[in-house]
Design a protein around this motif. Sequence first.
Motif, PDB file in Angstrom:
ATOM      1  N   ILE A 189      39.143  31.491  48.153  1.00 29.94           N
ATOM      2  CA  ILE A 189      38.498  32.532  47.343  1.00 29.94           C
ATOM      3  C   ILE A 189      39.098  33.898  47.666  1.00 29.94           C
ATOM      4  N   GLY A 190      39.127  34.237  48.935  1.00 23.92           N
ATOM      5  CA  GLY A 190      39.680  35.525  49.331  1.00 23.92           C
ATOM      6  C   GLY A 190      41.142  35.667  48.973  1.00 23.92           C
ATOM      7  N   LEU A 191      41.910  34.595  49.119  1.00 22.69           N
ATOM      8  CA  LEU A 191      43.334  34.650  48.794  1.00 22.69           C
ATOM      9  C   LEU A 191      43.557  34.841  47.306  1.00 22.69           C
ATOM     10  N   THR A 192      42.741  34.187  46.494  1.00 17.10           N
ATOM     11  CA  THR A 192      42.832  34.401  45.043  1.00 17.10           C
ATOM     12  C   THR A 192      42.610  35.868  44.710  1.00 17.10           C
ATOM     13  N   MET A 193      41.593  36.460  45.322  1.00 21.19           N
ATOM     14  CA  MET A 193      41.289  37.863  45.067  1.00 21.19           C
ATOM     15  C   MET A 193      42.413  38.777  45.550  1.00 21.19           C
ATOM     16  N   LEU A 194      43.005  38.444  46.688  1.00 17.85           N
ATOM     17  CA  LEU A 194      44.101  39.259  47.209  1.00 17.85           C
ATOM     18  C   LEU A 194      45.319  39.216  46.286  1.00 17.85           C
ATOM     19  N   LEU A 195      45.587  38.064  45.709  1.00 19.27           N
ATOM     20  CA  LEU A 195      46.725  37.947  44.800  1.00 19.27           C
ATOM     21  C   LEU A 195      46.509  38.728  43.513  1.00 19.27           C
ATOM     22  N   GLU A 196      45.250  38.949  43.162  1.00 19.65           N
ATOM     23  CA  GLU A 196      44.951  39.663  41.930  1.00 19.65           C
ATOM     24  C   GLU A 196      44.800  41.173  42.125  1.00 19.65           C
ATOM     25  N   ASN A 197      44.725  41.621  43.366  1.00 16.37           N
ATOM     26  CA  ASN A 197      44.519  43.048  43.624  1.00 16.37           C
ATOM     27  C   ASN A 197      45.280  43.435  44.887  1.00 16.37           C
ATOM     28  N   GLU A 198      46.394  44.125  44.736  1.00 14.32           N
ATOM     29  CA  GLU A 198      47.232  44.487  45.871  1.00 14.32           C
ATOM     30  C   GLU A 198      46.614  45.573  46.740  1.00 14.32           C
ATOM     31  N   ARG A 199      45.541  46.202  46.273  1.00 10.37           N
ATOM     32  CA  ARG A 199      44.872  47.246  47.061  1.00 10.37           C
ATOM     33  C   ARG A 199      43.726  46.685  47.888  1.00 10.37           C
ATOM     34  N   LEU A 200      43.396  45.426  47.689  1.00  7.29           N
ATOM     35  CA  LEU A 200      42.225  44.822  48.312  1.00  7.29           C
ATOM     36  C   LEU A 200      42.528  44.315  49.718  1.00  7.29           C
ATOM     37  N   SER A 201      41.551  44.430  50.605  1.00  9.90           N
ATOM     38  CA  SER A 201      41.603  43.754  51.906  1.00  9.90           C
ATOM     39  C   SER A 201      40.385  42.833  52.006  1.00  9.90           C
ATOM     40  N   VAL A 202      40.573  41.655  52.622  1.00 11.04           N
ATOM     41  CA  VAL A 202      39.534  40.637  52.694  1.00 11.04           C
ATOM     42  C   VAL A 202      39.313  40.208  54.135  1.00 11.04           C
TER      43      VAL A 202
END
Length: 254
Positions: free
Chosen positions: A56-69
């Motif tokens: 889940i977190g990796l999917t979100m990271l791939l979609e948003n380069e500004r995100l940290s999880v």
Amino acid sequence: MSDKNDIEKAREYFPRGLFQPEGTFRFSMDALLLARFAGAMKYRTAVDLGTGCGVIGLTMLLENERLSVTGVELQPLLLDAANQNAEYLGVAERFCGVLTDVGAIRQSGLGAESADVVVSNPPYRRQNQGRHAATQERTCALFETEGALAAFVQTASFLVKNKGSFCCIFPSERLEELMHACSQNKLTPKRLKFVHSKADQNSTLVLLEARKNCNCGVAVEAPLVMYNGTGDNTALTDGALAYCPYLECNARGR
């Protein structure tokens, strides 16, 4: 450290190729649907409770380069896998794994109201619901312990910022329990999406977004129908694939 070409190939192949230790819980479509529902582009900081292999977190990271999880996980094997997968996809510098029980998060060093969004695909089979899995690791990921739902929701409320979001996926038949747990922890349900296996069948899963200290008012989104056809001709619907393109790896005949 993976080289640039390896990272590009890994991202193109995602979510296939993720390392999942033998005998542990294998992620399902639930996780991919939740990642899409959460909407990564809106956030800068996220916590994934029960991160497993990190999907889940990796999917979100791939979609948003500004995100940290931050991925929170109880099982060391799975947390090691999540860190390995983050390295494999070239996002290790934006993924932090924390080994702890969800109920002990206050002792983990994670700060109160530190996340824009908390996501979770918690264990939601009751202890007396069906046969337990072949390994203790899989059983732990699938079957909730007493008070597990309350612990996940309480922890989400502790971690998420004021007006921030908690997103999860849960059985539709237990929606009342989920909404009650949210209301007990200052999380107001704001968005619902029901997931149906077939168009003529009752919903089996529900995606929920609740926000901390917000006014009442729930938006019920269009339902998501996963499959059409029968028997060997059963396949993912175009609507399901449009909503979550990562499901393509499970689409027959495509």
